[in-house]
Design a protein around this motif. Structure first.
Motif, PDB file in Angstrom:
ATOM      1  N   SER A 124      30.769  36.512  36.859  1.00 51.79           N
ATOM      2  CA  SER A 124      30.722  37.662  37.760  1.00 51.79           C
ATOM      3  C   SER A 124      30.134  38.866  37.032  1.00 51.79           C
ATOM      4  O   SER A 124      30.081  38.913  35.802  1.00 51.79           O
ATOM      5  CB  SER A 124      32.122  37.996  38.271  1.00 51.79           C
ATOM      6  OG  SER A 124      32.905  38.557  37.227  1.00 51.79           O
ATOM      7  N   TRP A 125      29.693  39.855  37.803  1.00 52.56           N
ATOM      8  CA  TRP A 125      29.170  41.078  37.209  1.00 52.56           C
ATOM      9  C   TRP A 125      30.253  41.799  36.411  1.00 52.56           C
ATOM     10  O   TRP A 125      29.950  42.475  35.423  1.00 52.56           O
ATOM     11  CB  TRP A 125      28.600  41.989  38.288  1.00 52.56           C
ATOM     12  CG  TRP A 125      27.206  41.618  38.667  1.00 52.56           C
ATOM     13  CD1 TRP A 125      26.785  40.944  39.771  1.00 52.56           C
ATOM     14  CD2 TRP A 125      26.018  41.876  37.903  1.00 52.56           C
ATOM     15  NE1 TRP A 125      25.420  40.768  39.750  1.00 52.56           N
ATOM     16  CE2 TRP A 125      24.930  41.332  38.609  1.00 52.56           C
ATOM     17  CE3 TRP A 125      25.781  42.510  36.683  1.00 52.56           C
ATOM     18  CZ2 TRP A 125      23.616  41.408  38.149  1.00 52.56           C
ATOM     19  CZ3 TRP A 125      24.478  42.590  36.214  1.00 52.56           C
ATOM     20  CH2 TRP A 125      23.417  42.044  36.938  1.00 52.56           C
ATOM     21  N   PHE A 126      31.503  41.672  36.833  1.00 50.85           N
ATOM     22  CA  PHE A 126      32.592  42.342  36.102  1.00 50.85           C
ATOM     23  C   PHE A 126      32.700  41.782  34.691  1.00 50.85           C
ATOM     24  O   PHE A 126      32.952  42.521  33.734  1.00 50.85           O
ATOM     25  CB  PHE A 126      33.918  42.177  36.846  1.00 50.85           C
ATOM     26  CG  PHE A 126      35.049  42.933  36.195  1.00 50.85           C
ATOM     27  CD1 PHE A 126      35.179  44.299  36.378  1.00 50.85           C
ATOM     28  CD2 PHE A 126      35.975  42.276  35.387  1.00 50.85           C
ATOM     29  CE1 PHE A 126      36.206  45.007  35.765  1.00 50.85           C
ATOM     30  CE2 PHE A 126      37.000  42.975  34.778  1.00 50.85           C
ATOM     31  CZ  PHE A 126      37.119  44.343  34.963  1.00 50.85           C
ATOM     32  N   GLU A 135      42.885  45.866  33.326  1.00 44.36           N
ATOM     33  CA  GLU A 135      42.155  45.273  32.189  1.00 44.36           C
ATOM     34  C   GLU A 135      41.222  46.309  31.558  1.00 44.36           C
ATOM     35  O   GLU A 135      41.163  46.473  30.335  1.00 44.36           O
ATOM     36  CB  GLU A 135      41.356  44.062  32.663  1.00 44.36           C
ATOM     37  CG  GLU A 135      40.547  43.391  31.553  1.00 44.36           C
ATOM     38  CD  GLU A 135      39.698  42.228  32.060  1.00 44.36           C
ATOM     39  OE1 GLU A 135      38.655  41.959  31.436  1.00 44.36           O
ATOM     40  OE2 GLU A 135      40.077  41.606  33.085  1.00 44.36           O
ATOM     41  N   LEU A 136      40.507  47.029  32.415  1.00 44.24           N
ATOM     42  CA  LEU A 136      39.564  48.039  31.940  1.00 44.24           C
ATOM     43  C   LEU A 136      40.291  49.201  31.275  1.00 44.24           C
ATOM     44  O   LEU A 136      39.885  49.707  30.221  1.00 44.24           O
ATOM     45  CB  LEU A 136      38.737  48.544  33.126  1.00 44.24           C
ATOM     46  CG  LEU A 136      37.377  49.181  32.854  1.00 44.24           C
ATOM     47  CD1 LEU A 136      36.496  48.261  32.037  1.00 44.24           C
ATOM     48  CD2 LEU A 136      36.696  49.526  34.170  1.00 44.24           C
ATOM     49  N   LEU A 137      41.407  49.615  31.872  1.00 41.26           N
ATOM     50  CA  LEU A 137      42.182  50.723  31.320  1.00 41.26           C
ATOM     51  C   LEU A 137      42.752  50.362  29.950  1.00 41.26           C
ATOM     52  O   LEU A 137      42.767  51.187  29.028  1.00 41.26           O
ATOM     53  CB  LEU A 137      43.303  51.110  32.286  1.00 41.26           C
ATOM     54  CG  LEU A 137      44.170  52.301  31.857  1.00 41.26           C
ATOM     55  CD1 LEU A 137      43.322  53.558  31.669  1.00 41.26           C
ATOM     56  CD2 LEU A 137      45.269  52.552  32.888  1.00 41.26           C
ATOM     57  N   VAL A 158      33.752  38.408  43.310  1.00 46.65           N
ATOM     58  CA  VAL A 158      34.271  37.381  42.410  1.00 46.65           C
ATOM     59  C   VAL A 158      33.355  36.179  42.540  1.00 46.65           C
ATOM     60  O   VAL A 158      33.013  35.764  43.642  1.00 46.65           O
ATOM     61  CB  VAL A 158      35.713  36.994  42.795  1.00 46.65           C
ATOM     62  CG1 VAL A 158      36.232  35.907  41.873  1.00 46.65           C
ATOM     63  CG2 VAL A 158      36.615  38.221  42.758  1.00 46.65           C
ATOM     64  N   ALA A 159      32.911  35.635  41.394  1.00 39.60           N
ATOM     65  CA  ALA A 159      31.989  34.500  41.434  1.00 39.60           C
ATOM     66  C   ALA A 159      32.662  33.271  40.829  1.00 39.60           C
ATOM     67  O   ALA A 159      32.618  33.063  39.619  1.00 39.60           O
ATOM     68  CB  ALA A 159      30.710  34.839  40.667  1.00 39.60           C
TER      69      ALA A 159
END
Length: 457
Positions: free
Chosen positions: A279-281, A326-328, A273-274
């Motif tokens: 963040s990369w996510f 979130e991704l799902l 987490v940035a």
């Protein structure tokens, strides 16, 4: 591509006053490997193609092309047997498909280190003069190769863990040599290579991706060069731009470069987490997800275990579960499944059917941190379901249904690929158009009850 062009259109032209045939291009392709090694001062090279250059061509065929052809033929025979299972015997059909995928998995990567991918990688290490001990690196697979759902026509996605940053340049050369060998199989379409004059994937401008390779049959190859792909050790380089919607307008936005030849700490950093930056996510959700589901191809089990352990402590379980949901949610929206009477004559993209159930299983495994066990080289999708049931996260009936859904889509995917001898995903269950489809890229599946069972689940 030039070889395929010559085979199809048979142009008449000469090189050094001599007529050429398709084997000329095959020898020329294999000479690229020589040229690369020469550029590293590892081998000498002559100015022209000699008779002895036919020996590497024969070696390459016997060691790589022929075994791959034989696996594909075996897959075709097994699929014919599977189609004969009675509609009421779905459990036996599931077991047969799982067994077939097990054979494919062992062909490419196995515990003895003799798999197709492992042999190709070992050859690269040998040619580059590897002086590293096995505990200095770990080559890990991502995507379908990590989850045991690869086919004989799948893309290879992989990353490399190194104990020390000093090893990175060596493994960059390793990755380039491996890429050359895989391209030499002749199953990499030109857009995957990302030649700037033909398919400039970095600009974010669709007009710069104008060339389509209609001659090469896409089969076993590396992941592509588009920004959302790039899941191989050399990663995404060169300054990519993508179109993003902002206040109703499409704006070109820079996205960061990365490579996947990293220490365990650096590789785990993709999960962070940035709070003070993006963040990369937020930048590339599917890259972050892919780096959580990995399996060991070759190298150090300890290094691989260290990486998996670092993943466990990189973010909180609450953050992991929030990201997973979130991704799902995005995946369910993207691969929304509907089947009604108007769809009987429609074409179905079997990869989209497979993607949804694949993402659901990955999400469940991620949500409950299933793939975190020391000494394990990785779980397949079917093993993730088994672990979910054993840990009381899903019921036995739920596990059975997900097993069946995954296996049905995995079978259909194999049927479509085998029918075309390439990565082509369209199928139809409409008997009216059967005769039209027999010589097309679309696979006619004459067992609609199996597909209906998938939608019922």
């Amino acid at each position: 591509y030039c070889q395929n062009f010559h085979i199809k259109y048979k142009p008449e032209f000469q090189v050094d006053g001599s007529e050429i045939d398709p084997t000329y291009f095959e020898l020329l392709v294999l000479s690229v490997e020589k040229l690369f090694l020469f550029s590293l001062s590892i081998s000498s090279i002559s100015n022209s193609l000699q008779e002895e250059d036919r020996l590497p061509a024969l070696y390459f065929f016997q060691n790589y092309k022929k075994p791959l052809q034989e696996l594909r033929s075996e897959v075709g025979l097994e699929l014919e047997k599977i189609k004969k299972y009675h509609s009421s015997n779905i459990c036996s059909r599931v077991d047969a498909v799982k067994s077939l995928y097990g054979k494919c998995s062992d062909f490419f990567i196995n515990k003895h280190g003799t798999g197709f991918v492992q042999r190709m990688m070992q050859e690269c290490l040998h040619q580059l003069g590897c002086r590293l001990e096995d505990d200095e690196y770990a080559i890990i697979s991502l995507g379908s190769f990590a989850l045991g759902t690869m086919t004989p026509w799948s893309d290879l996605e992989f990353a490399i863990l190194v104990r020390a940053p000093d090893y990175k340049e060596y493994f960059r050369d390793f990755s380039r040599l491996l890429q050359i060998k895989i391209i030499n199989l002749g199953e990499t379409i030109l857009p995957i290579v990302g030649i700037e004059a033909l398919n400039n994937v970095r600009t974010g401008n669709e007009e710069d991706e104008w060339f389509w390779d209609g001659l090469t049959q896409r089969g076993f190859c590396l992941d592509g060069k588009r920004w959302y792909a790039c899941k191989s050790a050399l990663g995404r380089q060169g300054g990519y731009k993508i179109l993003k919607k902002l206040n109703g307008e499409s704006i070109l936005t820079d996205i960061p470069d990365y490579e996947l030849i990293l220490t365990t700490d650096e590789m785990a950093e993709f999960q962070s987490v940035a709070p003070m930056s993006t963040s990369w996510f937020e930048t590339d959700k599917y890259l972050v997800q892919a780096l959580r589901f990995t399996s060991l191809i070759m190298g150090s089990q300890k290094l691989f275990d260290d990486y998996k352990e670092k993943l466990q402590h990189k973010i909180s379980i609450e953050m992991l579960q929030s990201r997973t949901l979130e991704l799902l949610q995005e995946d369910v929206s993207r691969y929304c499944l509907k089947l009604d009477t108007t769809q009987d004559a429609q074409l179905l993209n079997v990869k989209e059917l497979y993607r949804l159930i694949d993402r659901v299983i990955s999400a469940l495994g991620n949500y409950f941190e299933i793939d975190i066990i020391r000494g394990n080289t990785g779980f397949t999708s079917w093993q993730i379901l088994e672990q979910l049931m054993l840990r009381g996260k899903i019921s036995e009936k739920g596990k059975l249904h997900l097993d069946e859904a995954l296996t049905i889509t995995a079978e259909l995917r194999l049927h479509a690929y085998y029918h075309n001898s390439a990565q082509k995903e369209w199928i139809s269950i409409c008997p009216i158009v059967k005769d039209c489809l027999e010589k097309s890229d679309i696979f006619y599946f004459n067992q609609p009850h199996i597909l209906y069972h998938f939608y019922y689940i």
